[in-house]
Motif scaffolding. Structure first.
Motif, PDB file in Angstrom:
ATOM      1  N   ASP A   1      -9.814  -5.124  -6.390  1.00 12.80           N
ATOM      2  CA  ASP A   1     -10.040  -4.677  -7.764  1.00 12.80           C
ATOM      3  C   ASP A   1      -8.981  -3.618  -8.060  1.00 12.80           C
ATOM      4  O   ASP A   1      -8.904  -2.593  -7.368  1.00 12.80           O
ATOM      5  CB  ASP A   1     -11.446  -4.090  -7.893  1.00 12.80           C
ATOM      6  N   MET A   2      -8.156  -3.880  -9.063  1.00 12.38           N
ATOM      7  CA  MET A   2      -6.982  -3.031  -9.292  1.00 12.38           C
ATOM      8  C   MET A   2      -7.351  -1.561  -9.525  1.00 12.38           C
ATOM      9  O   MET A   2      -6.627  -0.664  -9.117  1.00 12.38           O
ATOM     10  CB  MET A   2      -6.170  -3.555 -10.479  1.00 12.38           C
ATOM     11  N   LYS A   3      -8.490  -1.300 -10.177  1.00  6.39           N
ATOM     12  CA  LYS A   3      -8.871   0.080 -10.471  1.00  6.39           C
ATOM     13  C   LYS A   3      -9.709   0.686  -9.350  1.00  6.39           C
ATOM     14  O   LYS A   3      -9.407   1.760  -8.837  1.00  6.39           O
ATOM     15  CB  LYS A   3      -9.619   0.143 -11.803  1.00  6.39           C
ATOM     16  N   LYS A   4     -10.754  -0.033  -8.934  1.00  8.70           N
ATOM     17  CA  LYS A   4     -11.669   0.523  -7.931  1.00  8.70           C
ATOM     18  C   LYS A   4     -10.957   0.762  -6.601  1.00  8.70           C
ATOM     19  O   LYS A   4     -11.248   1.725  -5.889  1.00  8.70           O
ATOM     20  CB  LYS A   4     -12.855  -0.421  -7.720  1.00  8.70           C
ATOM     21  N   ASP A   5     -10.029  -0.136  -6.240  1.00  5.70           N
ATOM     22  CA  ASP A   5      -9.342  -0.022  -4.951  1.00  5.70           C
ATOM     23  C   ASP A   5      -8.050   0.785  -5.024  1.00  5.70           C
ATOM     24  O   ASP A   5      -7.285   0.838  -4.055  1.00  5.70           O
ATOM     25  CB  ASP A   5      -9.049  -1.424  -4.390  1.00  5.70           C
ATOM     26  N   ASN A   6      -7.789   1.373  -6.212  1.00  5.40           N
ATOM     27  CA  ASN A   6      -6.574   2.207  -6.389  1.00  5.40           C
ATOM     28  C   ASN A   6      -5.317   1.493  -5.897  1.00  5.40           C
ATOM     29  O   ASN A   6      -4.561   2.016  -5.070  1.00  5.40           O
ATOM     30  CB  ASN A   6      -6.726   3.550  -5.651  1.00  5.40           C
ATOM     31  N   VAL A   7      -5.099   0.290  -6.384  1.00  2.00           N
ATOM     32  CA  VAL A   7      -3.987  -0.538  -5.912  1.00  2.00           C
ATOM     33  C   VAL A   7      -2.670  -0.043  -6.498  1.00  2.00           C
ATOM     34  O   VAL A   7      -2.546   0.156  -7.702  1.00  2.00           O
ATOM     35  CB  VAL A   7      -4.216  -2.016  -6.289  1.00  2.00           C
ATOM     36  N   ASN A   8      -1.658   0.140  -5.630  1.00  2.09           N
ATOM     37  CA  ASN A   8      -0.303   0.451  -6.092  1.00  2.09           C
ATOM     38  C   ASN A   8       0.670  -0.547  -5.463  1.00  2.09           C
ATOM     39  O   ASN A   8       0.278  -1.401  -4.669  1.00  2.09           O
ATOM     40  CB  ASN A   8       0.087   1.899  -5.764  1.00  2.09           C
ATOM     41  N   GLN A   9       1.959  -0.419  -5.799  1.00  2.00           N
ATOM     42  CA  GLN A   9       2.938  -1.405  -5.347  1.00  2.00           C
ATOM     43  C   GLN A   9       3.072  -1.417  -3.825  1.00  2.00           C
ATOM     44  O   GLN A   9       3.201  -2.487  -3.223  1.00  2.00           O
ATOM     45  CB  GLN A   9       4.300  -1.136  -6.005  1.00  2.00           C
ATOM     46  N   ASP A  10       3.028  -0.262  -3.194  1.00  2.59           N
ATOM     47  CA  ASP A  10       3.149  -0.218  -1.728  1.00  2.59           C
ATOM     48  C   ASP A  10       1.980  -0.943  -1.060  1.00  2.59           C
ATOM     49  O   ASP A  10       2.152  -1.621  -0.049  1.00  2.59           O
ATOM     50  CB  ASP A  10       3.211   1.237  -1.245  1.00  2.59           C
ATOM     51  N   ARG A  11       0.801  -0.801  -1.656  1.00  3.30           N
ATOM     52  CA  ARG A  11      -0.390  -1.465  -1.111  1.00  3.30           C
ATOM     53  C   ARG A  11      -0.249  -2.986  -1.239  1.00  3.30           C
ATOM     54  O   ARG A  11      -0.618  -3.733  -0.310  1.00  3.30           O
ATOM     55  CB  ARG A  11      -1.625  -0.983  -1.891  1.00  3.30           C
ATOM     56  N   ILE A  12       0.268  -3.452  -2.368  1.00  5.33           N
ATOM     57  CA  ILE A  12       0.463  -4.894  -2.583  1.00  5.33           C
ATOM     58  C   ILE A  12       1.482  -5.441  -1.582  1.00  5.33           C
ATOM     59  O   ILE A  12       1.273  -6.491  -0.971  1.00  5.33           O
ATOM     60  CB  ILE A  12       0.931  -5.173  -4.031  1.00  5.33           C
ATOM     61  N   ILE A  13       2.590  -4.718  -1.414  1.00  5.36           N
ATOM     62  CA  ILE A  13       3.657  -5.165  -0.506  1.00  5.36           C
ATOM     63  C   ILE A  13       3.138  -5.272   0.925  1.00  5.36           C
ATOM     64  O   ILE A  13       3.422  -6.254   1.622  1.00  5.36           O
ATOM     65  CB  ILE A  13       4.860  -4.198  -0.574  1.00  5.36           C
ATOM     66  N   LYS A  14       2.353  -4.287   1.350  1.00  4.06           N
ATOM     67  CA  LYS A  14       1.816  -4.319   2.707  1.00  4.06           C
ATOM     68  C   LYS A  14       0.954  -5.566   2.920  1.00  4.06           C
ATOM     69  O   LYS A  14       1.026  -6.225   3.961  1.00  4.06           O
ATOM     70  CB  LYS A  14       0.994  -3.061   2.985  1.00  4.06           C
ATOM     71  N   GLY A  15       0.149  -5.919   1.913  1.00  3.99           N
ATOM     72  CA  GLY A  15      -0.677  -7.115   2.009  1.00  3.99           C
ATOM     73  C   GLY A  15       0.150  -8.386   2.032  1.00  3.99           C
ATOM     74  O   GLY A  15      -0.152  -9.339   2.766  1.00  3.99           O
ATOM     75  N   MET A  16       1.243  -8.410   1.256  1.00  9.55           N
ATOM     76  CA  MET A  16       2.079  -9.610   1.149  1.00  9.55           C
ATOM     77  C   MET A  16       2.874  -9.876   2.418  1.00  9.55           C
ATOM     78  O   MET A  16       2.948 -11.009   2.892  1.00  9.55           O
ATOM     79  CB  MET A  16       3.048  -9.474  -0.036  1.00  9.55           C
ATOM     80  N   VAL A  17       3.472  -8.828   2.968  1.00  7.22           N
ATOM     81  CA  VAL A  17       4.388  -9.032   4.101  1.00  7.22           C
ATOM     82  C   VAL A  17       3.760  -8.681   5.446  1.00  7.22           C
ATOM     83  O   VAL A  17       4.355  -8.923   6.502  1.00  7.22           O
ATOM     84  CB  VAL A  17       5.711  -8.238   3.915  1.00  7.22           C
ATOM     85  N   GLY A  18       2.539  -8.100   5.416  1.00  2.00           N
ATOM     86  CA  GLY A  18       1.841  -7.799   6.655  1.00  2.00           C
ATOM     87  C   GLY A  18       2.316  -6.533   7.336  1.00  2.00           C
ATOM     88  O   GLY A  18       1.982  -6.256   8.474  1.00  2.00           O
ATOM     89  N   ARG A  19       3.097  -5.741   6.606  1.00  2.00           N
ATOM     90  CA  ARG A  19       3.600  -4.488   7.182  1.00  2.00           C
ATOM     91  C   ARG A  19       4.052  -3.579   6.041  1.00  2.00           C
ATOM     92  O   ARG A  19       4.215  -4.028   4.908  1.00  2.00           O
ATOM     93  CB  ARG A  19       4.805  -4.751   8.100  1.00  2.00           C
ATOM     94  N   ASP A  20       4.235  -2.309   6.320  1.00  2.00           N
ATOM     95  CA  ASP A  20       4.777  -1.386   5.317  1.00  2.00           C
ATOM     96  C   ASP A  20       6.265  -1.664   5.143  1.00  2.00           C
ATOM     97  O   ASP A  20       6.989  -1.841   6.124  1.00  2.00           O
ATOM     98  CB  ASP A  20       4.593   0.069   5.765  1.00  2.00           C
ATOM     99  N   LEU A  21       6.701  -1.720   3.893  1.00  2.23           N
ATOM    100  CA  LEU A  21       8.138  -1.859   3.613  1.00  2.23           C
ATOM    101  C   LEU A  21       8.573  -0.545   2.984  1.00  2.23           C
ATOM    102  O   LEU A  21       8.595  -0.389   1.774  1.00  2.23           O
ATOM    103  CB  LEU A  21       8.371  -3.045   2.660  1.00  2.23           C
ATOM    104  N   THR A  22       8.857   0.424   3.838  1.00  3.29           N
ATOM    105  CA  THR A  22       9.079   1.784   3.356  1.00  3.29           C
ATOM    106  C   THR A  22      10.347   1.907   2.519  1.00  3.29           C
ATOM    107  O   THR A  22      10.415   2.683   1.589  1.00  3.29           O
ATOM    108  CB  THR A  22       9.160   2.766   4.546  1.00  3.29           C
ATOM    109  N   ASN A  23      11.355   1.117   2.860  1.00  2.00           N
ATOM    110  CA  ASN A  23      12.605   1.162   2.108  1.00  2.00           C
ATOM    111  C   ASN A  23      12.894  -0.229   1.569  1.00  2.00           C
ATOM    112  O   ASN A  23      13.044  -1.171   2.332  1.00  2.00           O
ATOM    113  CB  ASN A  23      13.752   1.629   3.011  1.00  2.00           C
ATOM    114  N   ARG A  24      12.938  -0.355   0.257  1.00  2.00           N
ATOM    115  CA  ARG A  24      13.135  -1.685  -0.358  1.00  2.00           C
ATOM    116  C   ARG A  24      14.566  -2.186  -0.192  1.00  2.00           C
ATOM    117  O   ARG A  24      14.833  -3.368  -0.358  1.00  2.00           O
ATOM    118  CB  ARG A  24      12.816  -1.613  -1.859  1.00  2.00           C
TER     119      ARG A  24
END
Length: 511
Positions: free
Chosen positions: A226-249
């Motif tokens: 849930d975009m609001k309840k789970d406080n979703v931001n771009q870093d959170r989405i990226i981590k879910g997509m690639v399975g890891r933190d992408l600290t530097n784009r």
């Protein structure tokens, strides 16, 4: 907004040798915008093709429930009859037909077997008003821009009494203004109770309009947020997509810039269809060895026209000016001569101009340099396969075999294939036109790394991009264009989004 309009349960879809989807689950609520995120090849489009009947019931396992009823769609028509309409990334409009004809194609308003054109025109006007288009219903689709064509596609969906609208990368080919208009329209439809599924790699747009999102990775549904309840931001989405933190784009790079190896001087190009109109007006630029030079500009600024006209005069008429390469003036009367003299051009339209989708990977990779794998007029098939396999590994193209058809690969892997084709030609200068358009963040990072490696080898790179963060993250210098002219040149140290935007909207001085 608690009512669930769509539920997809344990969807599994296999192709020969590949499990594209494995027990994927998806829920969409009534009146919400639900984002579907994942890397290229994660299975997003495959899931939507299952939902819309492109892949018919029986070709997959699992259940689809729509409005609390189990659905077994055999084709797209059946899904559309229920109110599920998909708009693909590649628009399905016929350019030579009018807006009205396109909107009601296959869904004609007729009386006694004869099309009722008065009713068709009246309904078209109503639909165009809903999507904010002021064009005449009789205007040909080829005479309107891509942004307006996208709105025609949405009007076409509305004509089918849509309940669930699926949009696959709806803003990939749009400029910032058209993208903004489209997102506002989606929010407006949401206010009327329409549900939507939006596939997009533009995470800022997802943050803006989505109520919830499902992340798919490697053919599996990872999580729904849930975009609001789970406080979703771009870093959170990226981590879910690639399975890891992408600290530097953008990968780190220490540039080693040498002497000037490519110069364009006083380059002027006239429009191919309007002989009196200048498409490119007195442009001069240069690239040094090992340097990545950006070209910024709004849509219609002339960036692609400049690139194509330099690359063997592939665009324009009455072309004048000089090209100097390695200190000597050179002539590129056609594309073949440009390639032979060390030029490469990665087109923004990889499917239309970059690849032959019906051919296999090895043929696409070697296409621009057949002389390197030939003995006289005969292609050495073994050498062709060895070279293609080498580039498959080198650029990490995800495919079981170089005999796979190009059209079966994801967007990111297709883009790597286009890059392979041109790297194989051993150019000194690479012009990259929107090289990461429609590609997820993980694949982008890999392509950025490839670009950096090419620069480290001493090649000169001209990078055209509509994404200002990409230009700022990758380039050593940026030229800015507006109305066919250079309006500014900015070093990496001077560059900011505000500075580039100022030059992008700056009017050229008219003599």
């Amino acid at each position: 907004m608690t009512n669930v309009i769509l539920e997809m349960r344990s969807i599994t879809k296999e192709f020969p040798g590949v499990k594209a989807l494995s027990n994927v689950n998806l829920q969409v609520k009534q009146g919400e915008i639900h984002a579907l995120c994942g890397e290229n090849g994660a299975g997003k489009s495959t899931l939507m093709k299952v939902l819309s009947g492109v892949y018919p019931h029986g070709s997959y396992t699992g259940d689809i429930l729509f409005d609390n009823e189990v659905c077994e769609f055999k084709n797209i028509r059946q899904s559309e009859e229920r109110g599920i309409v998909i708009i693909h990334q590649e628009l399905a409009l016929i350019p030579y037909l009018s807006i009205a004809e396109n909107i009601f194609l296959g869904n004609e308003i007729s009386r006694n077997g004869v099309i009722d054109w008065n009713e068709t025109m009246m309904r078209t006007k109503e639909l165009l008003q809903k999507v904010g288009l002021k064009e005449s219903p009789q205007t040909k689709v080829e005479d309107i821009g891509v942004g307006k064509q996208q709105l025609v596609e949405i009007a076409k969906a509305l004509a089918k009494d849509v309940k669930l609208l699926i949009l696959d990368e709806p803003t990939a080919s749009l400029n910032e203004n058209d993208s903004e208009n489209l997102l506002n329209l989606l929010l407006e439809f949401k206010g009327y109770g329409m549900s939507a599924i939006m596939i997009s790699h533009k995470l800022n747009e997802i943050e803006r309009v989505a109520d919830s999102m499902t992340i798919i990775r490697d053919g599996q549904s990872i999580e729904t947020l849930d975009m609001k309840k789970d406080n979703v931001n771009q870093d959170r989405i990226i981590k879910g997509m690639v399975g890891r933190d992408l600290t530097n784009r953008y990968p780190e790079r220490t540039p080693k810039i040498g002497e000037t190896i490519f110069e364009v001087e006083n380059w002027t190009v006239y429009h191919p269809a309007h002989a009196e109109r200048k498409a490119i007006d007195n442009v001069s630029l240069n690239i040094r060895r090992g340097e990545i030079v950006g070209v910024a500009g709004l849509m219609g600024a002339g960036r692609t026209e400049l690139a194509m006209s330099i690359f063997g005069k592939a665009y324009g008429k009455k072309i004048s000016g000089r090209i100097v390469k390695n200190g000597k003036e050179v002539q590129f009367p056609n594309v073949t001569s440009a390639i032979k003299q060390g030029m490469a051009y990665v087109s923004e339209d990889r499917k239309g101009n970059g690849l032959i989708l019906m051919e296999d990977i090895k043929q696409n990779i070697t296409l621009a340099s057949l002389d390197k794998i030939s003995k006289g007029p005969v292609i050495d098939a073994n050498k062709e396969r060895i070279e293609a396999e080498n580039y498959r590994k080198k650029l990490r193209i995800k495919t079981p075999s170089v005999l796979q058809k190009a059209g079966n690969l994801s967007g990111g892997n297709q883009q790597k294939m286009v890059l392979s084709k041109w790297i194989f030609s051993e150019p000194d200068i690479l012009i990259l036109d929107e090289p990461t358009r429609g590609i997820d963040v993980g694949a982008k990072y890999e392509i950025y790394s490839i670009i950096n490696e090419l620069a480290a080898e001493g090649k000169g790179i001209l990078l055209i991009s509509s994404e200002l963060p990409e230009l700022l993250g990758m380039c050593d210098r940026v030229y800015v264009m507006n109305e066919g002219s250079i309006t500014g040149e900015v070093t990496k140290e001077e560059a900011s989004q505000e500075t580039l935007m100022m030059y992008m909207t700056k009017q050229k001085v008219r003599g």
